[in-house]
Write a protein that holds these residues in place. Structure first.
Motif, PDB file in Angstrom:
ATOM      1  N   VAL A  93       0.709  -1.054   0.209  1.00  0.00           N
ATOM      2  CA  VAL A  93      -0.034   0.064  -0.112  1.00  0.00           C
ATOM      3  C   VAL A  93       1.041   1.313   0.158  1.00  0.00           C
ATOM      4  O   VAL A  93       0.713   2.133  -0.749  1.00  0.00           O
ATOM      5  N   THR A  94       1.753   1.260   0.835  1.00  0.00           N
ATOM      6  CA  THR A  94       2.572   2.542   0.810  1.00  0.00           C
ATOM      7  C   THR A  94       3.571   2.739  -0.429  1.00  0.00           C
ATOM      8  O   THR A  94       3.565   3.602  -0.968  1.00  0.00           O
ATOM      9  N   ALA A  95       3.988   1.378  -0.945  1.00  0.00           N
ATOM     10  CA  ALA A  95       4.704   1.577  -2.058  1.00  0.00           C
ATOM     11  C   ALA A  95       3.583   2.119  -3.370  1.00  0.00           C
ATOM     12  O   ALA A  95       4.055   2.792  -4.479  1.00  0.00           O
ATOM     13  N   PHE A  96       2.356   1.761  -3.289  1.00  0.00           N
ATOM     14  CA  PHE A  96       1.421   2.304  -4.380  1.00  0.00           C
ATOM     15  C   PHE A  96       1.290   3.864  -4.246  1.00  0.00           C
ATOM     16  O   PHE A  96       1.239   4.690  -5.075  1.00  0.00           O
ATOM     17  N   ILE A  97       1.218   4.306  -2.908  1.00  0.00           N
ATOM     18  CA  ILE A  97       1.160   5.614  -2.617  1.00  0.00           C
ATOM     19  C   ILE A  97       2.150   6.273  -3.290  1.00  0.00           C
ATOM     20  O   ILE A  97       2.112   7.396  -4.026  1.00  0.00           O
ATOM     21  N   ALA A  98       3.526   5.751  -2.949  1.00  0.00           N
ATOM     22  CA  ALA A  98       4.684   6.590  -3.464  1.00  0.00           C
ATOM     23  C   ALA A  98       4.538   6.387  -5.078  1.00  0.00           C
ATOM     24  O   ALA A  98       5.136   7.318  -5.726  1.00  0.00           O
ATOM     25  N   SER A  99       3.961   5.586  -5.689  1.00  0.00           N
ATOM     26  CA  SER A  99       3.954   5.322  -7.129  1.00  0.00           C
ATOM     27  C   SER A  99       3.066   6.166  -7.534  1.00  0.00           C
ATOM     28  O   SER A  99       3.304   7.117  -8.629  1.00  0.00           O
ATOM     29  N   ARG A 100       1.830   6.704  -6.793  1.00  0.00           N
ATOM     30  CA  ARG A 100       1.157   7.875  -7.184  1.00  0.00           C
ATOM     31  C   ARG A 100       1.605   8.923  -7.127  1.00  0.00           C
ATOM     32  O   ARG A 100       1.340   9.917  -7.903  1.00  0.00           O
ATOM     33  N   ASP A 134       9.843   7.802   1.576  1.00  0.00           N
ATOM     34  CA  ASP A 134       9.626   7.328   0.035  1.00  0.00           C
ATOM     35  C   ASP A 134       8.841   8.318  -0.648  1.00  0.00           C
ATOM     36  O   ASP A 134       9.340   9.072  -1.483  1.00  0.00           O
ATOM     37  N   SER A 135       7.528   8.390  -0.226  1.00  0.00           N
ATOM     38  CA  SER A 135       6.689   9.148  -0.963  1.00  0.00           C
ATOM     39  C   SER A 135       7.194  10.680  -0.774  1.00  0.00           C
ATOM     40  O   SER A 135       7.403  11.664  -1.530  1.00  0.00           O
ATOM     41  N   LEU A 183       7.782   5.378 -22.352  1.00  0.00           N
ATOM     42  CA  LEU A 183       6.506   5.007 -21.602  1.00  0.00           C
ATOM     43  C   LEU A 183       6.827   5.309 -20.162  1.00  0.00           C
ATOM     44  O   LEU A 183       7.333   4.891 -19.373  1.00  0.00           O
ATOM     45  N   VAL A 184       6.263   6.859 -19.608  1.00  0.00           N
ATOM     46  CA  VAL A 184       6.810   7.259 -18.433  1.00  0.00           C
ATOM     47  C   VAL A 184       6.321   6.666 -17.097  1.00  0.00           C
ATOM     48  O   VAL A 184       6.496   6.611 -16.235  1.00  0.00           O
ATOM     49  N   ALA A 185       4.936   5.740 -17.400  1.00  0.00           N
ATOM     50  CA  ALA A 185       4.604   4.946 -16.621  1.00  0.00           C
ATOM     51  C   ALA A 185       5.310   4.009 -15.965  1.00  0.00           C
ATOM     52  O   ALA A 185       5.479   3.690 -14.697  1.00  0.00           O
ATOM     53  N   LEU A 186       6.335   3.676 -16.585  1.00  0.00           N
ATOM     54  CA  LEU A 186       7.469   2.690 -16.006  1.00  0.00           C
ATOM     55  C   LEU A 186       8.080   3.215 -14.736  1.00  0.00           C
ATOM     56  O   LEU A 186       8.297   2.604 -13.868  1.00  0.00           O
ATOM     57  N   ALA A 187       8.365   4.696 -14.882  1.00  0.00           N
ATOM     58  CA  ALA A 187       9.045   5.378 -13.607  1.00  0.00           C
ATOM     59  C   ALA A 187       8.195   5.314 -12.531  1.00  0.00           C
ATOM     60  O   ALA A 187       8.640   5.011 -11.523  1.00  0.00           O
ATOM     61  N   ALA A 188       6.898   5.213 -12.720  1.00  0.00           N
ATOM     62  CA  ALA A 188       6.044   5.529 -11.487  1.00  0.00           C
ATOM     63  C   ALA A 188       5.729   3.978 -10.872  1.00  0.00           C
ATOM     64  O   ALA A 188       5.486   3.780  -9.615  1.00  0.00           O
ATOM     65  N   LEU A 189       5.778   2.868 -11.686  1.00  0.00           N
ATOM     66  CA  LEU A 189       5.575   1.396 -11.190  1.00  0.00           C
ATOM     67  C   LEU A 189       6.629   0.889 -11.021  1.00  0.00           C
ATOM     68  O   LEU A 189       6.682   0.092 -10.081  1.00  0.00           O
TER      69      LEU A 189
END
Lengths: 480, 480
Positions: free
Chosen positions: A325-332, A464-465, B344-350
């Motif tokens: 979940v925290t990784a997902f937030i950082a990703s967003r 991270d975020s 594909l900038v989505a890669l950076a976020a994922l």
């Protein structure tokens, strides 16, 4: 202590494990041959060899200390474990169940009939039964209660009522009590009537008629003093004593600090209700540090290393889910800045460094604080000084490491502004780490949570975020 | 144990700390006023109050257990710490120096004259002097040697020669020895001639003329048996014994397993050379788990919470530097794929999600293994089964969590192929984490390193760089 005569010392635990494994391997070969009916004619011979192996194994197990049998059970895969378990003499079942880890205990209890379980508890003291109770089926507990005397029933009920981390949960009832108005000679005669002293009896408890604790008489003093002296003359009137409702941590600290072997537990009226021994305290400390370690690593509890894939996976999912979940937030957070990354792709390569240094530094601060808080070294008078020190360290680290990586970034991407943003972002994230590294454990402590659990996950989530946001934000503002 | 009479029990440690802080605060106000000469006329009165404070503080300190004084010293900033230290009676210096943490000890020793240090060691046993020795100046050690008897000198030399994590380093020399051919009556008379038994004397050591250990006589048996019996009749001939060169870990495990209070240490000929007590073992276990925790969090050693910013920063730099190097490598891995991210900038976020789940899962595996290895539960017969189990868990986690995040990625970026790559990369990185999570601690163990140190940093480095490489590589191959 009395076990030591009949059992081998620990040098041979590893050897014993190897021996058991070898015997089990032979046993399994025979079983397979019989099963496949490949050796129908020699069945008799084989089953003789088989029986010899099993008898040898059983003999070996009988000479071993319960703790060593427990060790071997833990180190065996389920099938072998149950073979060995069924060879253990029934009258040792209880002691061994006490010694194995929670996860392994569950596999052993699942293999036992209710009557066997009731029989197993019959060799145990009431405080030990209370330790097993949470793992026993309801019906077994009821049967056990039936089999006890009124006094024991009362003790068991009391022992089961104390919360997990209280002194009451560590307590046992095997204390030797004496009166203060008798001579040591009388004490010596009284002791001589006993079969043996309870384990870890380094002192006798001096009580009055109402069982009120008046002091303790260390065994050494019984031995070195003139037998004509009165107990009151040689006893130590002021002693480290505990309440059953007190936190077990406090008792553990006192045992370490004052190097105690046993200590009395008294109720609100000063009445002696039990004692705590160093053995119980060591078990407790071991369990606590172990669960801290497991929590830090994202495991909910100790795993039976041979438990099923499914059980192990479930044990690991709670923390994995939290981390994801925290990784997902950082990703967003990164997602917000996708436009910036598209324009300056170097940001994607540099951003994990900014996030990483914050996480590492924050975890250092938290560990320092959690430790100092556990020792009770932090109080309002020094909290501010500590906070300022952590901020100062983060600024120093920012200049040093931020500077180094700023130069790297400048050279790698031929852009001095990018290098400056890198340095500024690293420094800022280090300050964030210092602020929350002090703030999170203090807040948890004030809210009554154990600051050791979850602090690490939380600080990593923030750095991270936060790191991604600070670095990508600064870059968007100044560079694009 | 004998200290307990004169000193308050531990309930008041926190209160004592508050009291000391309050007294120090008053002391400081006076000092400042005198210093600023704002109160020249009332000087006499003030210095009287001042003196009363100081005397009160000194009295308080005198009643406290050395471990509690040590606790208070650790909880005070340097300046206050030295004020308190100078108020402690000189004949307690040695005991208190033994109790404080290494970092705080250094600050106290730095404040002492060589003669004070020599005097401080004079109250200590040789094994305790050996514990202090690494922190003492060369000249002090030489003076201490001069002041000892030949036997003590020999003991100190021996104690100082044992490596840090050996049984010899835990050992003390305070054992009571008896012969096997005497009656308990004789033993009782012998003991009565002593002033007191050494702390943690739960058993007497039975030796022959050549000091060869024949067995032990638990104190309880001296008390409950008929005084006419011979020692040989009631002693326990087979006991848990250690060698001075043995690993302290083994002794610690035996103490926990067999719930020992003391155990004899013998040399290669079976000659009794010392004993280990549960107090020394508890100290050792505490130190070990603490240094494991500190290492896991990236701190080199325990910090004095009031040490200077510069000292604290240095303590944290080793691990910070290691982590930054691995972060830099991961950053360069991303650098390779900058072209793909641009497209594909989505890669950076994922990508941080893929790296993160690998690190978390790998750390879970490593912690499980390090724990099982420390307990000696892992051997060649079950290593393969364990490995397969970890792989199976990683595949299960890959399907579950990879599946969830694959769906997220598909929905967020409207691309099913991206979702599939996400799921595949997460699964692969989990398998990498499982393989190295088993492999790293086993390799470290085989190479004779402590698998607890550094394993976590190494697995995170691998799953970070590996995760970025796998995800960006797969994406480049299949999506672009």
């Amino acid at each position: 202590m009395s076990d030591l005569e009949e059992t081998k010392p620990h040098e041979s635990v590893q050897d014993n494990l190897q021996l058991v494994i070898a015997l089990l391997a032979k046993h399994r070969v025979v079983e397979q041959l019989v099963h496949k009916q490949e050796m129908p004619r020699h069945e008799l011979v084989e089953s003789l060899v088989h029986k010899q192996n099993i008898v040898g194994l059983q003999k070996k197990l009988d000479t071993m200390h319960p703790a060593d049998v427990a060790f071997i059970l833990e180190a065996l895969p389920l099938e072998d474990r149950l073979v060995v378990w069924n060879l253990v003499k029934a009258d040792r079942d209880g002691e061994i169940l006490l010694e194995v880890s929670d996860a392994v205990r569950a596999t052993l209890i699942a293999d036992m009939e209710p009557e066997e379980l009731v029989a197993a508890t019959e060799q145990l003291d009431t405080d030990e039964i209370a330790d097993l109770a949470p793992d026993l089926p309801e019906e077994v507990i009821e049967d056990v209660f039936q089999s006890l005397s009124t006094e024991e029933r009362e003790q068991l009920r009391a022992a089961m009522s104390y919360p997990e981390h209280s002194v009451g949960a560590l307590m046992d009832f095997e204390m030797v009590t004496i009166r203060e108005d008798v001579t040591l000679e009388v004490v010596l005669r009284y002791l001589r009537r006993l079969d043996d002293l309870p384990d870890h009896t380094d002192q006798l408890f001096v009580v009055d008629r109402g069982d009120i604790l008046k002091g303790v008489l260390p065994i050494g003093r019984v031995l070195v003093n003139d037998p004509d002296k009165l107990v009151a003359e040689v006893m130590a009137p002021e002693v480290t004593r505990f309440r059953p409702g007190q936190m077990a941590d406090e008792a553990a600290q006192a045992f370490e600090r004052y190097e105690l072997v046993s200590a009395p537990v008294v109720d609100d009226h000063g009445e002696l209700v039990g004692r705590v021994t160093v053995a119980a305290v060591m078990d407790y400390i071991r369990d606590e540090t172990e669960s801290d370690m497991l929590n830090l690593a994202g495991l909910r509890e100790g795993e039976d290393i041979f438990s099923s894939v499914w059980k192990s996976a479930k044990n690991r999912w709670t923390w994995l889910a939290v981390n994801l979940v925290t990784a997902f937030i950082a990703s967003r957070v990164i997602g917000i800045f996708e436009g910036s990354i598209e324009k300056l792709v170097a940001l994607a390569a540099l951003m994990p460094i900014v996030a990483g240094i914050g996480g590492n530094s924050g975890n250092q601060t938290i560990t320092m604080l959690v430790r100092a808080m556990a020792l009770g070294q932090i109080h309002s008078a020094n909290a501010r000084a500590l906070f300022m020190k952590e901020i100062a360290i983060s600024l120093l680290n920012g200049v040093v490491w931020g500077g180094i990586f700023g130069v790297f970034a400048t050279l790698l991407y031929h852009s001095a502004p990018l290098g400056l943003v890198m340095m500024a972002a690293m420094t800022l994230n280090l300050v964030v780490a210092a602020v929350f590294g002090v703030f999170i454990p203090m807040l948890m402590h004030r809210l009554g949570h154990d600051p050791a659990v979850g602090s690490s996950v939380l600080i990593t989530a923030i750095t991270d975020s936060g790191g991604f946001f600070i670095f990508l934000g600064l870059a968007t503002w100044f560079l694009l």
